[in-house]
Design a protein around this motif. Sequence first.
Motif, PDB file in Angstrom:
ATOM      1  N   PRO A   1      -0.639 -12.499  -9.827  1.00 13.23           N
ATOM      2  CA  PRO A   1       0.234 -11.526 -10.498  1.00 13.23           C
ATOM      3  C   PRO A   1      -0.069 -10.076 -10.121  1.00 13.23           C
ATOM      4  O   PRO A   1       0.449  -9.162 -10.753  1.00 13.23           O
ATOM      5  CB  PRO A   1      -0.068 -11.780 -11.980  1.00 13.23           C
ATOM      6  N   VAL A   2      -0.926  -9.877  -9.110  1.00 15.21           N
ATOM      7  CA  VAL A   2      -1.344  -8.528  -8.706  1.00 15.21           C
ATOM      8  C   VAL A   2      -1.278  -8.408  -7.184  1.00 15.21           C
ATOM      9  O   VAL A   2      -1.185  -9.413  -6.472  1.00 15.21           O
ATOM     10  CB  VAL A   2      -2.789  -8.233  -9.177  1.00 15.21           C
ATOM     11  N   ASN A   3      -1.335  -7.185  -6.690  1.00 16.86           N
ATOM     12  CA  ASN A   3      -1.452  -6.933  -5.258  1.00 16.86           C
ATOM     13  C   ASN A   3      -2.735  -7.630  -4.781  1.00 16.86           C
ATOM     14  O   ASN A   3      -3.818  -7.347  -5.299  1.00 16.86           O
ATOM     15  CB  ASN A   3      -1.515  -5.421  -5.004  1.00 16.86           C
ATOM     16  N   PRO A   4      -2.653  -8.562  -3.837  1.00 16.58           N
ATOM     17  CA  PRO A   4      -3.806  -9.410  -3.514  1.00 16.58           C
ATOM     18  C   PRO A   4      -4.866  -8.744  -2.628  1.00 16.58           C
ATOM     19  O   PRO A   4      -5.196  -9.220  -1.542  1.00 16.58           O
ATOM     20  CB  PRO A   4      -3.162 -10.602  -2.822  1.00 16.58           C
TER      21      PRO A   4
ATOM     22  N   CYS B   1      -2.433  -3.919   7.385  1.00 13.91           N
ATOM     23  CA  CYS B   1      -2.620  -4.906   6.320  1.00 13.91           C
ATOM     24  C   CYS B   1      -1.357  -5.142   5.493  1.00 13.91           C
ATOM     25  O   CYS B   1      -1.317  -6.053   4.674  1.00 13.91           O
ATOM     26  CB  CYS B   1      -3.769  -4.492   5.406  1.00 13.91           C
ATOM     27  N   THR B   2      -0.323  -4.319   5.711  1.00 16.29           N
ATOM     28  CA  THR B   2       0.939  -4.562   5.010  1.00 16.29           C
ATOM     29  C   THR B   2       1.746  -5.669   5.690  1.00 16.29           C
ATOM     30  O   THR B   2       2.717  -6.151   5.133  1.00 16.29           O
ATOM     31  CB  THR B   2       1.797  -3.283   4.928  1.00 16.29           C
TER      32      THR B   2
ATOM     33  N   LEU C   1       0.823  -1.204   0.000  1.00 11.49           N
ATOM     34  CA  LEU C   1       0.000   0.000   0.000  1.00 11.49           C
ATOM     35  C   LEU C   1       0.858   1.256   0.000  1.00 11.49           C
ATOM     36  O   LEU C   1       2.008   1.237   0.436  1.00 11.49           O
ATOM     37  CB  LEU C   1      -0.912  -0.003   1.234  1.00 11.49           C
ATOM     38  N   SER C   2       0.277   2.362  -0.437  1.00  5.97           N
ATOM     39  CA  SER C   2       0.988   3.643  -0.484  1.00  5.97           C
ATOM     40  C   SER C   2       0.842   4.418   0.830  1.00  5.97           C
ATOM     41  O   SER C   2       1.240   5.570   0.904  1.00  5.97           O
ATOM     42  CB  SER C   2       0.456   4.483  -1.648  1.00  5.97           C
TER      43      SER C   2
END
Length: 119
Positions: free
Chosen positions: A73-76, A24-25, A18-19
């Motif tokens: 293949p993506v941020n889940p 959650c990270t 996340l930015s």
Amino acid sequence: MFYVSKEMEISAAHQLKLSYESKCTQLHGHNWRVRVYCKSEELDENGMVADFTHIKQAIHGYLDHGYLNELLPVNPTAENIARWITGQIPTCYKAEVQETEGNIAVYVDESKTNGREAL
């Protein structure tokens, strides 16, 4: 038009990229409730839109008890998981991913709906 849906539970771990700062990270897991929606104007040679067992194998069989950051293949995020699911089954036009009680992401592949959505 024929419609079917398949619901399943998937237990898996992930950590979001996340930015902004968020718990959650950190590595954590969920028991996701997933519902897959499929449709077809015609039934296949077996009289089905999609075999429920094949749906379960493609989604549950691949994701369950896995580390989603390595499998997808993506941020889940729940949203990205829902979109990924619709790409795994040719007749799937919609997927719902419930990450926790009250938190549900839905993805509808508009290219497969022809302006019509059921279920």
